[in-house]
Design an enzyme around this catalytic site. Sequence first.
Site, PDB file in Angstrom:
ATOM      1  N   GLU A 260      70.906 -49.825 -92.403  1.00  0.00           N
ATOM      2  CA  GLU A 260      71.201 -51.112 -91.757  1.00  0.00           C
ATOM      3  C   GLU A 260      69.938 -51.964 -91.731  1.00  0.00           C
ATOM      4  O   GLU A 260      68.851 -51.488 -92.080  1.00  0.00           O
ATOM      5  CB  GLU A 260      71.743 -50.871 -90.335  1.00  0.00           C
ATOM      6  CG  GLU A 260      73.093 -50.164 -90.354  1.00  0.00           C
ATOM      7  CD  GLU A 260      73.718 -49.980 -88.982  1.00  0.00           C
ATOM      8  OE1 GLU A 260      73.212 -50.522 -87.996  1.00  0.00           O
ATOM      9  OE2 GLU A 260      74.727 -49.269 -88.918  1.00  0.00           O
TER      10      GLU A 260
ATOM     11  N   ARG B 189      68.083 -58.396 -87.198  1.00  0.00           N
ATOM     12  CA  ARG B 189      69.180 -59.268 -86.742  1.00  0.00           C
ATOM     13  C   ARG B 189      68.726 -60.629 -86.233  1.00  0.00           C
ATOM     14  O   ARG B 189      69.422 -61.620 -86.393  1.00  0.00           O
ATOM     15  CB  ARG B 189      69.921 -58.576 -85.604  1.00  0.00           C
ATOM     16  CG  ARG B 189      70.842 -57.573 -86.139  1.00  0.00           C
ATOM     17  CD  ARG B 189      71.689 -56.973 -85.075  1.00  0.00           C
ATOM     18  NE  ARG B 189      72.305 -55.821 -85.695  1.00  0.00           N
ATOM     19  CZ  ARG B 189      72.853 -54.833 -85.056  1.00  0.00           C
ATOM     20  NH1 ARG B 189      72.882 -54.832 -83.752  1.00  0.00           N
ATOM     21  NH2 ARG B 189      73.392 -53.832 -85.707  1.00  0.00           N
TER      22      ARG B 189
ATOM     23  N   HIS C 188      76.017 -60.024 -78.729  1.00  0.00           N
ATOM     24  CA  HIS C 188      76.304 -58.618 -79.058  1.00  0.00           C
ATOM     25  C   HIS C 188      75.625 -57.634 -78.124  1.00  0.00           C
ATOM     26  O   HIS C 188      76.235 -56.654 -77.703  1.00  0.00           O
ATOM     27  CB  HIS C 188      75.844 -58.396 -80.500  1.00  0.00           C
ATOM     28  CG  HIS C 188      76.091 -57.024 -81.038  1.00  0.00           C
ATOM     29  ND1 HIS C 188      77.359 -56.492 -81.130  1.00  0.00           N
ATOM     30  CD2 HIS C 188      75.237 -56.072 -81.519  1.00  0.00           C
ATOM     31  CE1 HIS C 188      77.276 -55.267 -81.649  1.00  0.00           C
ATOM     32  NE2 HIS C 188      76.003 -54.992 -81.877  1.00  0.00           N
TER      33      HIS C 188
ATOM     34  N   ARG D 122      66.361 -55.522 -80.721  1.00  0.00           N
ATOM     35  CA  ARG D 122      66.714 -54.113 -80.971  1.00  0.00           C
ATOM     36  C   ARG D 122      66.972 -53.847 -82.457  1.00  0.00           C
ATOM     37  O   ARG D 122      67.665 -54.619 -83.128  1.00  0.00           O
ATOM     38  CB  ARG D 122      67.968 -53.751 -80.181  1.00  0.00           C
ATOM     39  CG  ARG D 122      68.513 -52.375 -80.464  1.00  0.00           C
ATOM     40  CD  ARG D 122      69.725 -52.089 -79.621  1.00  0.00           C
ATOM     41  NE  ARG D 122      70.827 -52.943 -79.959  1.00  0.00           N
ATOM     42  CZ  ARG D 122      71.781 -52.644 -80.846  1.00  0.00           C
ATOM     43  NH1 ARG D 122      71.743 -51.487 -81.486  1.00  0.00           N
ATOM     44  NH2 ARG D 122      72.762 -53.475 -81.083  1.00  0.00           N
TER      45      ARG D 122
END
Length: 521
Positions: free
Chosen positions: A116, A291, A352, A387
């Site tokens: 990821e 992200r 999120h 994160r």
Amino acid sequence: MTLVFDYLVIGSGLAGLSFSLYAAEYGKVCIVTKKSLYDSNTYYAQGGIACVIKDENECDDYSKHIEDTLKAGSYLNNREVVEMVVKEGYERVKDLIKWGVNFDKKDKKKFDLHKEGGHSCPRVLHIKDVTGKEIIKVLANKVLTHKNITVFQNHYAIDLITQHHLGYEIKRGMENIECYGAYVFDTNTSLIKKILARITVVCTGGIGNIYLVTTNPEIATGDGIAMCYRAKAECENMEFIQFHPTAFYYPFKRPALLITEALRGAGAELKTKNGYYFMKDYSVDAELSTRDIVARRIDMILKKTGDEYVLLDATKVGKDKILKNFPNIYRELLKFGINMTKDPIPVCPAAHYLCGGIKTNKNGKTTINFLYAIGECASTGLHGANRLASNSLLESIVFAHKAFQDSLNIINKASINNKIPNWNEEGTIYPKEMVLIKSYFTELQLIMTNYVGIIKSNERLNLALDKIMELAKKTEEIYKKSKISPQLLELRNAISVAYLIVTFAIRRKENIGLHYNIDNE
Ligand code: SIN
């Protein structure tokens, strides 16, 4: 009604359930959860658990996962905590496996590890694209049948009990605040239970539902954070709200369907509606940048073009791989007429994950004695300013174990306080209509979405603060005279959390990680 336990666990995601299973080996545990055991952010987690499995994954080692976590967090993380979580990860994953969780394997022996954003190698254990759901199913079954665990579903924790309820004045920063349990509203009977415990653990998850577009279920209203704050615990890093870059764009769908980052790890690419693949111009890691970077880039494009979504093209991933590894997303999108093996997926960022929260030490202990916070509601120092993908389930299980072990050092010093009064609802009445409470909640979601999104400005933040203060005042007036209801509790908690997010954002004067204010440029 008064009930007494060794441990009171508030919340039932991975943090709450795994803590309960550890603690039930020692004493009596009560889990309180405001809906069912299957309503939590964990349940919706698709990606999985990032974990270094040394013997199997030659590409990986602890130092790489540590560096990836620190880099994603813009080095605002607590290095000691990062090292601890990364190094303990596999031991705790083995606990999950022992409890019955079956992570996907690519052959009979080796785990099938996904990659990821922000990860320098594939290291994400998963169960297809429904990892959280499968973990919760296994753990829920275990807690429901454990003789030392009592589960109260449809029970809302109202407030933590401290010396304040004995008539003492409590101030934030005092060292001797103690937690004795919580007042809990049973929605089946409308009775308020006083649950006393030697150790209380808050694991109430995130806050996504204070935004209009979120991947989180409706329960994510920051209840634990608001309760701890009211009890005068310290909170930190509340400004670091993570927006997942790729939620399926479908107006009014709540929660928004998450399109896991693992799909980008498998080769899916982002492009504008006109077909331009934009991430490569912006960052060397392109689609697999962290992200904060991907979500901000998409937000900028949407603001510039006026479009409502960009496209995620997964056609190169291939039909076989999509059907094998992402069957849930494939099936869900088909319901909306999108065949992801052929069609690009409309996506936009969605609230999120909260990277900050209730401040804890490296054992998950809050600034209040006998009170722990674990999981998304906690700020342990692992995430820093952003994160790293799939580090959240890892944090939950590692801290569940840490907190349990630490609690053994203090549980004998904690006594059940018999002087705590029952909840006093004298003079309160049922609200004549709930429409006001509902509309205040929608107002709050609009404020947060319009003024406290991915890119902020001083003007918008100050406007948001004024509006939130107004809502807080009106809500407190209703609260003082009303009988408890879940809607009112959630509104009150959501307002407190929004207040914290905005005040922390106003205070941070540098752009770092997830925090981006145009006036800091
Ligand atoms: C995802 O699968 O992209 C979400 C997992 C996470 O939030 O870490």
